[in-house]
Motif scaffolding. Sequence first.
Motif, PDB file in Angstrom:
ATOM      1  N   ASP A   1       0.877  -1.164   0.000  1.00 25.17           N
ATOM      2  CA  ASP A   1       0.000   0.000   0.000  1.00 25.17           C
ATOM      3  C   ASP A   1       0.915   1.215   0.000  1.00 25.17           C
ATOM      4  O   ASP A   1       2.022   1.169   0.530  1.00 25.17           O
ATOM      5  N   TYR A   2       0.421   2.309  -0.594  1.00 23.50           N
ATOM      6  CA  TYR A   2       1.273   3.484  -0.759  1.00 23.50           C
ATOM      7  C   TYR A   2       1.828   3.977   0.570  1.00 23.50           C
ATOM      8  O   TYR A   2       2.928   4.508   0.638  1.00 23.50           O
ATOM      9  N   TRP A   3       1.081   3.822   1.655  1.00 26.17           N
ATOM     10  CA  TRP A   3       1.532   4.334   2.954  1.00 26.17           C
ATOM     11  C   TRP A   3       2.808   3.661   3.437  1.00 26.17           C
ATOM     12  O   TRP A   3       3.541   4.213   4.251  1.00 26.17           O
ATOM     13  N   LEU A   4       3.097   2.461   2.921  1.00 27.32           N
ATOM     14  CA  LEU A   4       4.330   1.778   3.314  1.00 27.32           C
ATOM     15  C   LEU A   4       5.568   2.549   2.859  1.00 27.32           C
ATOM     16  O   LEU A   4       6.624   2.450   3.473  1.00 27.32           O
ATOM     17  N   LEU A   5       5.433   3.315   1.781  1.00 25.68           N
ATOM     18  CA  LEU A   5       6.568   4.121   1.328  1.00 25.68           C
ATOM     19  C   LEU A   5       6.960   5.154   2.375  1.00 25.68           C
ATOM     20  O   LEU A   5       8.115   5.598   2.406  1.00 25.68           O
ATOM     21  N   GLU A   6       6.030   5.518   3.216  1.00 18.53           N
ATOM     22  CA  GLU A   6       6.278   6.563   4.209  1.00 18.53           C
ATOM     23  C   GLU A   6       6.513   6.006   5.609  1.00 18.53           C
ATOM     24  O   GLU A   6       6.758   6.776   6.541  1.00 18.53           O
ATOM     25  N   LEU A   7       6.452   4.697   5.755  1.00 16.92           N
ATOM     26  CA  LEU A   7       6.619   4.075   7.067  1.00 16.92           C
ATOM     27  C   LEU A   7       7.638   2.952   7.000  1.00 16.92           C
ATOM     28  O   LEU A   7       7.283   1.768   7.053  1.00 16.92           O
ATOM     29  N   PRO A   8       8.914   3.288   6.886  1.00 21.52           N
ATOM     30  CA  PRO A   8       9.943   2.243   6.822  1.00 21.52           C
ATOM     31  C   PRO A   8       9.929   1.317   8.033  1.00 21.52           C
ATOM     32  O   PRO A   8      10.312   0.154   7.915  1.00 21.52           O
TER      33      PRO A   8
END
Length: 124
Positions: A101-108
């Motif tokens: 999901d796109y939010w994974l790009l912002e939550l390493p």
Amino acid sequence: VQLVQSEGGSVQVGGSLNLSCIASGAVYSYNCMIWFRGEGKEREGVAMIATDVGATYAEAVKGRFTVSKDVVKSTLYLQMDSLKSEDSAMYYCAATDKTCDYWLLELPNAMDFWGQGSLVTISS
């Protein structure tokens, strides 16, 4: 689980580099694999690839970077073209069993497994 990355490299602005990340397990066993760059709070996802859907890119690299994976070689790749000085960073591959999901790009911190990092230096 082990992710082993290739060495990075140094190129001039406008050049290209290809990074690889070999997984000890089959790459298709991970629901989501992502290339990140940067350290600490500055770490950002740049390219994501899911098991059964296409790739997703951060706006900063869209049209210049291409993420792919070779199931036979159990390897994740990041082809970087038209490189800019601001692309200079340590790059990391990461994997998780979570659904992409796109939010994974912002939550390493949500990723489960990490490579050791590849230093990319772009000079003008």
